[in-house]
Design an enzyme around this catalytic site. Structure first.
Site, PDB file in Angstrom:
ATOM      1  N   ARG A 126       0.765  -1.181  -0.008  1.00 48.26           N
ATOM      2  CA  ARG A 126       0.022  -0.054  -0.108  1.00 48.26           C
ATOM      3  C   ARG A 126       0.843   1.062   0.097  1.00 48.26           C
ATOM      4  O   ARG A 126       1.794   1.235   0.535  1.00 48.26           O
ATOM      5  CB  ARG A 126      -1.118  -0.044   1.086  1.00 48.26           C
ATOM      6  CG  ARG A 126      -1.757   1.037   1.543  1.00 48.26           C
ATOM      7  CD  ARG A 126      -3.037   0.735   0.443  1.00 48.26           C
ATOM      8  NE  ARG A 126      -4.184   1.632   0.753  1.00 48.26           N
ATOM      9  CZ  ARG A 126      -5.058   2.122  -0.001  1.00 48.26           C
ATOM     10  NH1 ARG A 126      -5.104   1.722  -1.326  1.00 48.26           N
ATOM     11  NH2 ARG A 126      -6.100   2.781   0.294  1.00 48.26           N
ATOM     12  N   THR A 413      -9.299   0.333  -9.740  1.00 47.28           N
ATOM     13  CA  THR A 413      -8.528  -0.814  -8.946  1.00 47.28           C
ATOM     14  C   THR A 413      -8.892  -1.996 -10.075  1.00 47.28           C
ATOM     15  O   THR A 413      -9.652  -1.905 -10.862  1.00 47.28           O
ATOM     16  CB  THR A 413      -9.086  -1.239  -7.751  1.00 47.28           C
ATOM     17  OG1 THR A 413      -9.211   0.144  -6.996  1.00 47.28           O
ATOM     18  CG2 THR A 413      -8.900  -2.115  -7.119  1.00 47.28           C
ATOM     19  N   GLU A 451      -3.709   8.047  -4.333  1.00 43.07           N
ATOM     20  CA  GLU A 451      -4.227   7.279  -2.771  1.00 43.07           C
ATOM     21  C   GLU A 451      -4.488   7.852  -1.576  1.00 43.07           C
ATOM     22  O   GLU A 451      -5.164   7.421  -0.810  1.00 43.07           O
ATOM     23  CB  GLU A 451      -3.040   6.169  -2.888  1.00 43.07           C
ATOM     24  CG  GLU A 451      -3.635   4.712  -2.198  1.00 43.07           C
ATOM     25  CD  GLU A 451      -4.682   4.183  -3.161  1.00 43.07           C
ATOM     26  OE1 GLU A 451      -5.925   3.948  -2.977  1.00 43.07           O
ATOM     27  OE2 GLU A 451      -3.977   3.827  -4.348  1.00 43.07           O
ATOM     28  N   ASP A 454      -7.623   8.380   0.119  1.00 44.14           N
ATOM     29  CA  ASP A 454      -8.481   7.250   0.654  1.00 44.14           C
ATOM     30  C   ASP A 454      -8.327   7.589   2.438  1.00 44.14           C
ATOM     31  O   ASP A 454      -8.921   6.924   3.029  1.00 44.14           O
ATOM     32  CB  ASP A 454      -7.702   6.123   0.402  1.00 44.14           C
ATOM     33  CG  ASP A 454      -8.535   5.105  -0.631  1.00 44.14           C
ATOM     34  OD1 ASP A 454      -9.400   5.828  -0.955  1.00 44.14           O
ATOM     35  OD2 ASP A 454      -8.254   4.016  -0.885  1.00 44.14           O
ATOM     36  N   SER A 478      -8.127   0.677   3.373  1.00 41.44           N
ATOM     37  CA  SER A 478      -8.493   0.265   1.862  1.00 41.44           C
ATOM     38  C   SER A 478      -9.674  -0.589   2.193  1.00 41.44           C
ATOM     39  O   SER A 478      -9.810  -1.346   3.324  1.00 41.44           O
ATOM     40  CB  SER A 478      -7.255  -0.569   1.357  1.00 41.44           C
ATOM     41  OG  SER A 478      -7.729  -1.182  -0.012  1.00 41.44           O
ATOM     42  N   SER A 479     -10.418  -0.893   1.229  1.00 44.04           N
ATOM     43  CA  SER A 479     -11.453  -1.803   0.999  1.00 44.04           C
ATOM     44  C   SER A 479     -11.109  -3.279   0.083  1.00 44.04           C
ATOM     45  O   SER A 479     -11.947  -3.951   0.001  1.00 44.04           O
ATOM     46  CB  SER A 479     -12.665  -0.854   0.413  1.00 44.04           C
ATOM     47  OG  SER A 479     -13.243  -0.071   0.900  1.00 44.04           O
ATOM     48  N   GLY A 500     -13.266  -1.921  -7.212  1.00 43.29           N
ATOM     49  CA  GLY A 500     -14.616  -1.467  -7.224  1.00 43.29           C
ATOM     50  C   GLY A 500     -14.807  -0.609  -5.971  1.00 43.29           C
ATOM     51  O   GLY A 500     -15.950  -0.211  -5.302  1.00 43.29           O
ATOM     52  N   GLY A 501     -13.780   0.084  -5.367  1.00 42.97           N
ATOM     53  CA  GLY A 501     -13.741   0.804  -4.107  1.00 42.97           C
ATOM     54  C   GLY A 501     -14.390   0.332  -2.959  1.00 42.97           C
ATOM     55  O   GLY A 501     -14.310  -1.105  -2.692  1.00 42.97           O
TER      56      GLY A 501
END
Length: 594
Positions: A126, A413, A451, A454, A478-479, A500-501
């Site tokens: 990340r 993503t 990023e 987020d 993050s998801s 897809g967030g």
């Protein structure tokens, strides 16, 4: 097709009771290639959404499912040459950087799960906030949060990229082929070019900010400002040059020297919205190995990435709540959607309060996925009425916290699922956050992420610091939910993930229910209508049969919204005779193998 081929294909679908949902075996076609290279069901009739459904991919020895056929083919080429799942993942990701620039690349970050047949390792690549970052990063002069795209476009939103470091670490630990060989497919494609797909052209057409960057405009747009047409051959000599340097020197060619200097100057030189990344930020970036988050679902063990990802925790919370119900009996429909939505509300309430970078926040992971805790949460769900807005719970094994809830999502993503012939597997979700990231392209031919958006834009709420606020060196929540499923004997059963967030969580949970409870093949499970809640309205996928569930859900008190849900599930399931794969029909990916 020979009777022998037809018999082989039927054996793939029979184990575990896979239901191909009406796709006729008579339509099966076998494409040329080594071994059982690629068995695909002929396209199903046009779906209600206007997309053409796909049949499941099948292979005897190995498989790769990825978001673009050229990327999947690069992975298949590496697998056929004797490469490992890690080798193939490198090839796939670098080609995706070219053909799917809106979604991922070396200017972004990723989470990887690697299964070596005995042990599961999770790697956190990340992005991180620069050392100069402060919690007030996304507050305007008036002290209020910036508008989203005011924050996104430019250097302010760019985090220190981690994808390339992650790929290099994976190769050092699990690679079999030379580093240069696994990079070669992307170099070749960058030199020779590829034809622009309808999806890339359509996204460029919708994009409002990218052509303001001179390098991106030259790469993707004609002189009249229109996106280059579908079928145009797009070459990338700049990216080919960057890849050759990486092939020769490894990741140091990216994190030090000319490429690093260009990244920093691109980030800090954006006049309207500059960032503060330094060469030291790049040079000091490190991939983190995390403990996997694992939990039981019926007879299966489901594992994935821990914090700073909230994805697997939330997926397991949803599954833990659904486990109290006979989901197999419900089947896809309004009752199943009710339980998916209510479970999602509870999971997202906990996610908003408890999950952030574990280096900065004590995340009660064990408590959040505790089976007894989830049974208690499930007891809050009424079968005939929606709870509306859920509150965060009180999970066990937690330390004192003083956090306020927040949110943060990624949109640009992609996901890669791979199993090699030795049984090693990769589940990797990879991102540059929003579509086309920060809209900044480097001279090295790749886009930079956004990023840092987020993070929560608001650092303090109700006098409490927000767990997911910006801090120096911190990784935003993050998801992303790369997932692996193991059977009762401990063997690998499925590899799943999606872009897809924050909707990733519901996409993955739905697909796992489809595969594990409804015994659908992974292609059909991926293509099921999307449904769920992020602790707001109950969200049903517009243009699908789920629209017909709206009235029944409203009768239970749900506020229902019909929205586009552009999932990109890539799933592989192991059977006694090989692999069955699915690539979401909402996108242009494929599942192929050898």
């Amino acid at each position: 097709m020979s009777a022998r081929d037809r018999s082989t294909i039927q054996k793939f679908l029979a184990p575990r009771g896979f239901a191909p949902a009406g796709l006729a075996l008579a339509a099966l076609t076998l494409q040329a290639g080594p071994g059982l290279a690629q068995v695909m069901l002929a396209p199903a009739p046009e779906a209600q959404t206007g997309r053409t459904a796909k049949g499941p991919g099948m292979a005897a020895r190995d498989m790769v499912a990825a978001a673009n056929p050229l990327a999947a083919q690069a992975g298949r080429e590496i697998l056929a040459a004797g490469g490992s799942a890690a080798d193939a993942a490198i090839a796939v990701q670098l080609v995706l950087n070219l053909v799917e620039p809106q979604s991922s690349g070396i200017g972004g970050g990723a989470f990887m799960l690697f299964w070596d047949g005995q042990n599961l390792t999770t790697l956190d690549g990340r992005e991180t906030a620069p050392a100069a970052a402060t919690p007030e990063r996304f507050l305007g002069p008036d002290g209020k949060p910036m508008k989203f795209y005011d924050a996104v476009v430019g250097g302010r939103s760019v985090g220190v990229p981690g994808t390339l470091k992650l790929l290099e670490m994976a190769h050092q630990r699990w690679g079999k082929l030379p580093w240069q060989q696994v990079i070669e497919p992307a170099i070749r494609l960058a030199d020779d070019g590829f034809t622009i797909s309808p999806r890339l052209n359509g996204l460029l057409t919708q994009e409002k900010f990218l052509q303001n960057d001179p390098l991106a405009r030259a790469q993707y747009y004609d002189q009249d400002g229109k996106p280059k047409a579908v079928g145009t051959v797009l070459k990338s000599p700049d990216f080919a040059r960057t890849l050759r340097a990486i092939a020769d020197k490894g990741s140091s060619a990216f994190y030090e020297g000319a490429v690093a200097e260009d990244i920093v100057s691109t980030v800090t030189g954006y006049t309207a919205n500059p960032g503060d990344m330094t060469l030291q930020d790049l040079a000091s970036y490190r991939v983190q190995e995390r403990d996997p988050v694992c939990g039981a679902y019926r007879t299966y063990k489901v594992c994935g990435m821990g914090p700073p990802s909230s994805g697997q925790i939330a997926v397991q919370q949803i599954l833990g709540i659904l486990e109290t119900q006979d989901m197999a009996a419900l089947k896809p429909g309004p009752d199943a959607a009710h339980w998916m939505a209510e479970a999602g509300r509870l999971a997202f309430a906990d996610r908003a309060l408890f999950v952030a970078d574990p280096a900065f926040v004590s995340v009660p992971v064990r408590g959040l996925v505790d089976r007894d805790y989830l049974k208690g949460r499930a007891a809050l769900v009424k079968p005939d009425a929606s709870m509306g807005k859920a509150k965060a719970g009180d999970p066990p094994f937690q330390k004192t916290f003083l956090w306020a809830p927040s949110d943060g999502i990624e949109k640009g993503t992609s996901h890669i699922s791979i199993v090699d012939r030795n049984g090693n597997a990769v589940s990797m979700t990879t991102t540059i956050e929003d579509g086309f990231g920060s809209r900044l392209m480097t001279k090295g031919g790749f886009l930079l992420n956004n990023e840092l958006t987020d993070f929560s834009f608001t650092p303090v709420e109700d006098g409490k610091p927000v767990a997911n606020r910006v801090e120096p060196g911190k990784r935003p929540r993050s998801s992303m939910a790369p997932t692996m499923v193991f059977d009762e004997a401990g063997g690998l059963y499925a590899v799943v993930g999606s872009p897809g967030g924050s909707l990733i969580i519901n996409y993955v949970a739905k697909t796992l229910v489809g595969i594990l409870d409804w015994k659908l093949d992974p292609q059909v499970a991926a293509d099921l209508p999307n449904m769920g809640s992020r602790n707001g309205p109950t969200e049903l996928e517009a243009g699908t049969e789920a629209e017909g569930w709206k009235a029944a859900l409203e009768a239970k008190g749900h506020e229902v919204k019909l929205i586009e849900q552009n999932s990109g599930i890539h799933a592989i399931v192991r059977t006694p005779t090989g692999f069955v794969g699915g690539a979401d029909s909402r996108r242009e990916g494929v599942a192929i193998g050898n």
